[in-house]
Design a protein around this motif. Structure first.
Motif, short mmCIF file in Angstrom:
data_model
loop_
_atom_site.label_atom_id
_atom_site.label_comp_id
_atom_site.label_asym_id
_atom_site.label_seq_id
_atom_site.Cartn_x
_atom_site.Cartn_y
_atom_site.Cartn_z
N LEU A 98 53.97 28.54 76.20
CA LEU A 98 54.77 27.32 76.32
C LEU A 98 54.53 26.45 75.12
N SER A 99 55.56 25.72 74.73
CA SER A 99 55.45 24.81 73.60
C SER A 99 56.33 23.60 73.87
N PRO A 100 55.88 22.42 73.46
CA PRO A 100 56.76 21.26 73.62
C PRO A 100 58.05 21.45 72.83
N ASP A 101 59.12 20.87 73.32
CA ASP A 101 60.40 20.94 72.62
C ASP A 101 60.29 20.11 71.35
N LEU A 102 60.41 20.77 70.20
CA LEU A 102 60.23 20.11 68.91
C LEU A 102 61.55 20.03 68.15
N SER A 103 61.65 19.05 67.26
CA SER A 103 62.81 18.96 66.39
C SER A 103 62.71 20.06 65.32
N ARG A 104 63.78 20.28 64.60
CA ARG A 104 63.78 21.31 63.55
C ARG A 104 62.69 21.03 62.51
N GLU A 105 62.55 19.77 62.10
CA GLU A 105 61.54 19.41 61.10
C GLU A 105 60.12 19.68 61.63
N GLU A 106 59.90 19.35 62.90
CA GLU A 106 58.57 19.58 63.50
C GLU A 106 58.28 21.08 63.59
N ARG A 107 59.29 21.89 63.93
CA ARG A 107 59.10 23.34 64.00
C ARG A 107 58.78 23.90 62.62
N GLU A 108 59.50 23.43 61.58
CA GLU A 108 59.26 23.90 60.22
C GLU A 108 57.85 23.54 59.76
N GLU A 109 57.41 22.33 60.06
CA GLU A 109 56.05 21.90 59.69
C GLU A 109 55.01 22.74 60.42
N SER A 110 55.24 23.00 61.69
CA SER A 110 54.31 23.82 62.47
C SER A 110 54.23 25.23 61.89
N THR A 111 55.37 25.77 61.49
CA THR A 111 55.39 27.10 60.88
C THR A 111 54.58 27.11 59.59
N ARG A 112 54.74 26.09 58.77
CA ARG A 112 53.97 26.01 57.51
C ARG A 112 52.46 25.94 57.81
N VAL A 113 52.08 25.14 58.78
CA VAL A 113 50.66 25.00 59.12
C VAL A 113 50.09 26.34 59.57
N TYR A 114 50.80 27.06 60.44
CA TYR A 114 50.28 28.32 60.95
C TYR A 114 50.31 29.43 59.90
N GLN A 115 51.25 29.39 58.96
CA GLN A 115 51.22 30.35 57.86
C GLN A 115 50.00 30.11 56.98
N THR A 116 49.68 28.84 56.72
CA THR A 116 48.49 28.50 55.95
C THR A 116 47.23 28.94 56.69
N LEU A 117 47.20 28.71 57.99
CA LEU A 117 46.06 29.13 58.81
C LEU A 117 45.86 30.64 58.72
N LYS A 118 46.94 31.38 58.82
CA LYS A 118 46.87 32.84 58.73
C LYS A 118 46.31 33.28 57.38
N ARG A 119 46.78 32.63 56.30
CA ARG A 119 46.30 32.97 54.95
C ARG A 119 44.82 32.66 54.81
N LEU A 120 44.39 31.49 55.31
CA LEU A 120 42.97 31.11 55.23
C LEU A 120 42.09 32.09 55.99
N ARG A 121 42.52 32.51 57.17
CA ARG A 121 41.74 33.47 57.95
C ARG A 121 41.64 34.81 57.24
#
Length: 140
Positions: A98-121
């Protein structure tokens, strides 16, 4: 209790949530979608009043479409999001989240954060990284 996690109220500005990873039948109707959503919520020991639940996006063969669920009460949404982690241990619901309903900008930011997290790991396997309130955290 251990499964309670803090969901910042600023993140949840609506009464809607997205249900991701729930399998979709080839000719699924709205009533079947509502039934599937109720099964997910029952696994979390919740029975919120659902205003609507519909699949969104284009239908593909490779992955199920997300379900947008609108609830009558925001408090029910916060409770569901706090308990969502329990789905990882529920038989048949391990790939559902489950995820809160996010705006397009919030979803894009979340995607960037998790891509960075994946790279760091990947680049630093000896360190532990996680996301808290939109920021990447690291154990030092």
């Amino acid at each position: 209790q251990w499964y309670q996690r803090r969901v910042p109220e600023a993140v949840v500005s609506t009464q809607s949530t997205g249900v991701f990873g729930l399998p979709e039948a080839a000719d699924e109707e709205d009533s079947a979608t509502q039934h599937r959503v109720k099964k997910v919520f029952s696994k979390l020991d919740c029975d919120p009043a659902v205003t609507s639940s519909t699949r969104v996006g284009k239908k593909t063969e490779t992955r199920p479409r997300p379900i947008k669920v609108t609830l009558e009460r925001r408090e029910d949404l916060l409770l569901l999001l706090k308990k969502a982690k329990l789905l990882r241990q529920a038989e048949g619901f391990r790939t559902v989240y489950l995820s809160p309903d996010l705006s397009r900008e919030e979803r894009e930011e979340s995607t960037r954060v998790y891509q960075t997290l994946k790279r760091l790991r990947r680049d630093n396997p000896g360190r532990r990284y996680w996301v808290r309130e939109g920021s990447i955290m690291c154990d030092v």
